[in-house]
Design a protein around this motif. Sequence first.
Motif, PDB file in Angstrom:
ATOM      1  N   HIS A  53       0.833  -1.197   0.000  1.00 20.82           N
ATOM      2  CA  HIS A  53       0.000   0.000   0.000  1.00 20.82           C
ATOM      3  C   HIS A  53       0.869   1.249   0.000  1.00 20.82           C
ATOM      4  O   HIS A  53       1.738   1.409   0.855  1.00 20.82           O
ATOM      5  CB  HIS A  53      -0.920   0.018   1.221  1.00 20.82           C
TER       6      HIS A  53
ATOM      7  N   ASN B  88      -3.365   6.476  -2.472  1.00 23.56           N
ATOM      8  CA  ASN B  88      -3.922   5.175  -2.077  1.00 23.56           C
ATOM      9  C   ASN B  88      -3.658   4.105  -3.123  1.00 23.56           C
ATOM     10  O   ASN B  88      -4.486   3.216  -3.355  1.00 23.56           O
ATOM     11  CB  ASN B  88      -5.427   5.294  -1.821  1.00 23.56           C
TER      12      ASN B  88
ATOM     13  N   LEU C 282      -2.212   0.821  -4.953  1.00 25.25           N
ATOM     14  CA  LEU C 282      -1.963  -0.542  -4.496  1.00 25.25           C
ATOM     15  C   LEU C 282      -1.099  -1.273  -5.509  1.00 25.25           C
ATOM     16  O   LEU C 282      -1.460  -1.381  -6.683  1.00 25.25           O
ATOM     17  CB  LEU C 282      -3.292  -1.282  -4.311  1.00 25.25           C
TER      18      LEU C 282
END
Length: 264
Positions: free
Chosen positions: A217, A222, A224
């Motif tokens: 993460h 944010n 991924l």
Amino acid sequence: MEQTSENDSANQRGTAGVAALARGLELLRCFTPQEPVLSNAELTQRSGLAKSTVSRLTRTLVELGYLRRSGRAYGVGPAVLALGYAALANLRLRELARPQMQALADATQTLVSLATRDRLAMIYLKNCRSAASVTLRVSVGTQLPLATTSVGRAFLAGLPAAERTFLTGQLAAREGAAWPAQAAALERELRRYAEHGYCLSLGEWKKDTNAAATPLHLAEGNELLVLSIGGPAFAVTARQLEDELAARLVALARHVETLLARAP
């Protein structure tokens, strides 16, 4: 009334421009490391677009530098490569993680990789392999399925539930009769992730390949990504992954996340 007509015409032109851009991007997605050169006929077959549309788009993309002619076929041009390298350059993680990834690969004689999602597939961004002759040989840009690989399963495991449900719904529609078995294996690996922090794929993507993966993460946006470790099944066994390698991979992921958080 005249102003409304002008607005409608502008909206129509805008919609047509967006559609043309989408079709052009779909055409560029047809090129892969395995198929770097494609003819108009092959592009038509892979994209599902009309032959006349493909001919018009390839001509425009050549003019813009996104494609280059190779005889009667086409390859990716320098403009696309520039975009790709710019995107990779923005991944600070790639360089922060590389020394640690290489150290783990050397110590375990495995392939350690960094991957991200590309629609309903995963794509390798970085591969670090040991000098061992038995290490897997895969290229940056190689695409892998979401449901049957450790990287795909780890990516799905790292998503918020709503996003995971959306993607698995798309996978179910695409895979058809093959989906129930894939879904059962995915649920098993989601439980493994909840308990141990990683997912496995033991000969399920390629019969003679075993791998473990864990999500990574990034605080920025944010985002991924996924780290994986694996190799040929005779050299990287299921027991070895569960007893040693997966835990070392999870520790590496947490270390890289810390490095990234501290980086300027």
